[in-house]
Design a protein around this motif. Structure first.
Motif, PDB file in Angstrom:
ATOM      1  N   LEU A 135       0.850  -1.192   0.000  1.00 17.75           N
ATOM      2  CA  LEU A 135       0.000   0.000   0.000  1.00 17.75           C
ATOM      3  C   LEU A 135       0.882   1.237   0.000  1.00 17.75           C
ATOM      4  CD1 LEU A 135      -2.595  -0.966   2.745  1.00 17.75           C
ATOM      5  CD2 LEU A 135      -3.110  -0.533   0.342  1.00 17.75           C
ATOM      6  N   ALA A 136       0.412   2.267  -0.672  1.00 16.55           N
ATOM      7  CA  ALA A 136       1.101   3.556  -0.650  1.00 16.55           C
ATOM      8  C   ALA A 136       0.051   4.650  -0.521  1.00 16.55           C
ATOM      9  CB  ALA A 136       1.934   3.752  -1.906  1.00 16.55           C
ATOM     10  N   PRO A 137      -0.145   5.179   0.700  1.00 14.55           N
ATOM     11  CA  PRO A 137      -1.054   6.318   0.852  1.00 14.55           C
ATOM     12  C   PRO A 137      -0.341   7.589   0.394  1.00 14.55           C
ATOM     13  CG  PRO A 137      -0.207   5.614   2.988  1.00 14.55           C
ATOM     14  CD  PRO A 137       0.388   4.708   1.962  1.00 14.55           C
ATOM     15  N   LEU A 138      -0.922   8.300  -0.575  1.00  9.04           N
ATOM     16  CA  LEU A 138      -0.294   9.479  -1.156  1.00  9.04           C
ATOM     17  C   LEU A 138      -1.239  10.677  -1.104  1.00  9.04           C
ATOM     18  CD1 LEU A 138       1.128   7.744  -4.335  1.00  9.04           C
ATOM     19  CD2 LEU A 138       2.433   8.428  -2.310  1.00  9.04           C
ATOM     20  N   PHE A 139      -0.675  11.850  -0.948  1.00 11.83           N
ATOM     21  CA  PHE A 139      -1.449  13.082  -0.943  1.00 11.83           C
ATOM     22  C   PHE A 139      -0.783  14.108  -1.838  1.00 11.83           C
ATOM     23  CE2 PHE A 139      -3.044  11.044   2.764  1.00 11.83           C
ATOM     24  CZ  PHE A 139      -4.373  11.400   2.773  1.00 11.83           C
ATOM     25  N   ASP A 140      -1.623  14.912  -2.476  1.00 10.77           N
ATOM     26  CA  ASP A 140      -1.136  16.016  -3.294  1.00 10.77           C
ATOM     27  C   ASP A 140      -1.389  17.309  -2.540  1.00 10.77           C
ATOM     28  OD1 ASP A 140      -0.696  14.142  -5.244  1.00 10.77           O
ATOM     29  OD2 ASP A 140      -2.417  14.716  -6.475  1.00 10.77           O
ATOM     30  N   ARG A 141      -0.339  18.082  -2.383  1.00  6.30           N
ATOM     31  CA  ARG A 141      -0.472  19.396  -1.766  1.00  6.30           C
ATOM     32  C   ARG A 141      -0.084  20.437  -2.798  1.00  6.30           C
ATOM     33  NH1 ARG A 141       3.304  19.533   2.974  1.00  6.30           N
ATOM     34  NH2 ARG A 141       4.454  18.004   1.790  1.00  6.30           N
ATOM     35  N   SER A 142      -0.965  21.418  -3.006  1.00  9.26           N
ATOM     36  CA  SER A 142      -0.671  22.499  -3.948  1.00  9.26           C
ATOM     37  C   SER A 142      -0.047  23.665  -3.206  1.00  9.26           C
ATOM     38  CB  SER A 142      -1.956  22.985  -4.617  1.00  9.26           C
ATOM     39  OG  SER A 142      -2.507  21.967  -5.400  1.00  9.26           O
ATOM     40  N   HIS A 143       0.942  24.244  -3.839  1.00  5.71           N
ATOM     41  CA  HIS A 143       1.605  25.416  -3.279  1.00  5.71           C
ATOM     42  C   HIS A 143       1.749  26.451  -4.377  1.00  5.71           C
ATOM     43  CE1 HIS A 143       2.744  23.683   0.582  1.00  5.71           C
ATOM     44  NE2 HIS A 143       2.976  22.567  -0.078  1.00  5.71           N
ATOM     45  N   GLY A 144       1.713  27.684  -3.966  1.00 10.42           N
ATOM     46  CA  GLY A 144       1.924  28.758  -4.914  1.00 10.42           C
ATOM     47  C   GLY A 144       3.031  29.673  -4.437  1.00 10.42           C
TER      48      GLY A 144
END
Length: 110
Positions: free
Chosen positions: A65-74
């Motif tokens: 399993l690989a729990p992944l999250f995308d975080r946007s930055h500006g």
């Protein structure tokens, strides 16, 4: 080996029995890697970040399993996305969940 992207709560919940079995086979017995902790945590974190779980299957066995999250930055008018394992506040950072014997093959599949 086949990979499935899990992006709904129902699919995540359906992993629970296979996830418990996998948790019993890995060397790290941290409660933070179990479905009892991670399923509610992932649900909660999806309010803030786009999240998904990659699940690796060998025939009928969950092997990774690989729990992944995308975080946007500006910054300076540019936006970029960081794809990472979950970390939030004081929660320990997480990693791929798999047995030592299958680590290389699961990593390649992901």
């Amino acid at each position: 080996m086949r990979i499935r992207e899990i992006d709904s709560d129902a699919e995540l919940e359906s992993l629970r029995p296979a996830w418990w079995k996998l948790s019993g086979e890995i060397e790290d017995d941290s409660p933070y890697l179990t479905p009892a902790f991670l399923i509610p945590w992932i649900r909660h974190s999806r309010r803030r970040y786009a999240g998904r779980v990659l699940a690796a299957w060998q025939e009928n066995d969950l092997v990774g399993l690989a729990p992944l999250f995308d975080r946007s930055h500006g910054k300076q008018g540019m936006r970029f996305v960081i794809r990472t394992f979950p970390i939030h506040g004081t929660t320990p950072p997480l990693d791929m969940i798999c047995t030592r014997q299958r680590r290389a093959e699961v990593m390649e599949a992901f």
